[in-house]
Design an enzyme around this catalytic site. Structure first.
Site, short mmCIF file in Angstrom:
data_model
loop_
_atom_site.label_atom_id
_atom_site.label_comp_id
_atom_site.label_asym_id
_atom_site.label_seq_id
_atom_site.Cartn_x
_atom_site.Cartn_y
_atom_site.Cartn_z
N TYR A 132 -9.28 -9.09 -4.43
CA TYR A 132 -8.54 -8.08 -3.68
C TYR A 132 -9.14 -6.72 -4.00
CZ TYR A 132 -4.81 -11.46 -2.69
OH TYR A 132 -4.10 -12.55 -2.25
N ASP A 184 -0.21 -1.00 -2.34
CA ASP A 184 -1.65 -1.26 -2.53
C ASP A 184 -2.49 -0.56 -1.47
OD1 ASP A 184 -2.02 -2.79 -4.83
OD2 ASP A 184 -1.39 -4.62 -3.84
N LYS A 197 -7.43 -8.84 -9.03
CA LYS A 197 -7.23 -7.44 -8.66
C LYS A 197 -8.55 -6.68 -8.60
CE LYS A 197 -4.07 -5.63 -7.76
NZ LYS A 197 -3.54 -5.49 -6.38
N GLU A 255 -8.20 -9.47 1.13
CA GLU A 255 -7.16 -9.03 2.08
C GLU A 255 -7.67 -8.81 3.49
OE1 GLU A 255 -8.75 -5.15 0.35
OE2 GLU A 255 -8.28 -7.15 -0.42
N ARG A 282 -2.39 -12.83 -13.82
CA ARG A 282 -3.03 -13.84 -13.00
C ARG A 282 -4.49 -14.01 -13.42
NH1 ARG A 282 -1.57 -11.26 -7.24
NH2 ARG A 282 -1.81 -9.40 -8.54
N HIS A 294 -8.43 -3.53 -1.54
CA HIS A 294 -7.53 -2.49 -1.02
C HIS A 294 -8.21 -1.12 -1.07
CE1 HIS A 294 -4.23 -5.35 -0.80
NE2 HIS A 294 -4.46 -5.69 -2.04
#
Length: 381
Positions: free
Chosen positions: A94, A270, A75, A118, A15, A96
């Site tokens: 993101y 995750d 990510k 998130e 991505r 996490h």
């Protein structure tokens, strides 16, 4: 504002943080965008498409990080990417963090302002930047689980939907949110026997109306979860506590009692995973067998369908990226409490309570960052 889009370097992550169309919108509003060379190749976007949208192409990631005010990624930054961040720079991706103390401490040392997709909220407690990837992961979980049930993959050799005269596989989905409901939709479509377990009675009522007799709903108790898992061929973990580590819903003992060759797919990996036996895997080596059960615990499942995922992600993130670029992070967060909920780290301070609690770190409320108490705002004396 100067915005940078580096190439994702996590294993088999294809991505990219922005589509060319997203870049064009930012450029039309007066911002400049630098995209690392070949950053969009895995999702089917070549450099020429970004140039046509108004972006500049940088030959190295170092050039991107050094030149921009805000980094837009997909990510979490890898260790050497964290070292390229600096004080005053915005990271929007993101993160996490609740399951990753090393990354958290690295981001704190960088001094950057780190906003996590998130934990950005929406109306009625929704998570609008997590939702599109949860939709993808939920649908992929059934595909992955069905594949893992094949004998060649270590599974029991069961076809998910069965055939006339042969019963379908039993699929248990833990969590009836966005990921869980999308998993159920796919599993029902493949004619599996589907059970959805959730702790919210209103949500169970919604799922009952959505699926009718094609799926069974159960209220989440330890006994219900264990009994359903032990009878299942495929269990999908789709639980989420926003910003926090995932609860462990299946102990090793329960996994041991599951049928040999059954499959666990942990979408919550995750956030640390919701099975005691879960550990992160990659698309390069997605599965392992523990206690006779096949585990699929890939931490970036949507990366396998990068083009679909990148379009869906940019559709969701672009309004927030635009707000940060137009207003600056402090004004944008002050104006929008939903975006404000995304702030996880600012200049060595953890500003998300669930992250701080999960990692045993000191928590600084966001309001103190946005409006420092008297005496903390700097200046001479």
């Amino acid at each position: 504002m100067k915005i940078g889009v580096p190439r994702e370097i996590k294993t088999h992550e294809y991505r990219v943080g922005l589509t060319p169309a997203g870049v064009r919108e930012l450029v039309l509003h007066g911002h400049t965008v630098q995209v690392e060379q070949a950053a969009g190749a895995g999702a089917g976007f070549d450099d020429a498409a970004y140039i046509a949208a108004g972006a500049a192409i940088a030959s190295t990631p170092e050039a991107v990080f050094a030149a921009v005010d805000m980094i837009v990624k997909v990510k979490e930054p890898q260790a050497h990417e964290i070292t390229r961040l600096r004080k005053g720079q915005i990271l929007f991706t993101y993160l996490h963090l609740a399951a990753d103390k090393a990354q958290t401490e690295g981001l704190m040392r960088s001094g950057a302002t780190c906003i996590a997709y998130e934990t950005v909220t929406g109306d009625a407690g929704t998570l609008p930047l997590l939702a599109p990837m949860s939709e993808v992961a939920g649908r992929m979980a059934v595909q992955a689980g069905a594949h893992c049930l094949e004998r060649e993959q270590g599974g029991a050799g069961i076809l998910l939907g069965g055939v006339p005269g042969v019963p379908p596989a039993k699929v248990v989905i833990l969590g009836g949110g966005v990921a869980g409901s999308n998993a159920a939709r796919m599993a029902v479509g493949l004619e599996a026997s589907v059970t959805i377990i959730d702790r919210s009675i209103p949500r169970l009522k919604e799922l009952d109306l959505q699926f009718g007799p094609r799926a069974t709903t159960l209220f989440a108790t330890a006994a219900a979860i264990e009994q359903a898992a032990e009878a299942a061929e495929l269990v999908i973990g789709a639980v989420l506590v926003p910003g926090a580590a995932a609860p462990k819903l299946l102990s090793r003992g329960v996994v041991r009692r599951m049928r040999p060759g059954s499959v666990l797919v942990d979408i919550a990996i995750d956030q640390g995973g919701c099975f005691e036996t879960s550990r992160p895997t990659t698309h390069a080596a997605p599965t392992y067998v523990e206690e006779g059960v096949v585990h699929y615990c890939v931490t970036n499942m949507p990366g396998a369908v990068a083009r679909t995922s990148t379009f869906a992600l940019t559709n969701a993130t672009l309004p927030f990226i635009m707000a940060l670029a137009n207003k600056g992070w402090k004004q944008a967060l002050s104006d929008d409490p939903h975006l404000c909920a995304g702030l996880n780290i600012h200049e060595r301070q953890v500003t998300h309570l669930a992250v701080a609690q999960a990692l045993g770190l000191r928590y600084t409320p966001v309001r103190e960052v946005l409006s420092p108490p008297l005496g903390m705002s700097g200046g001479g004396s």
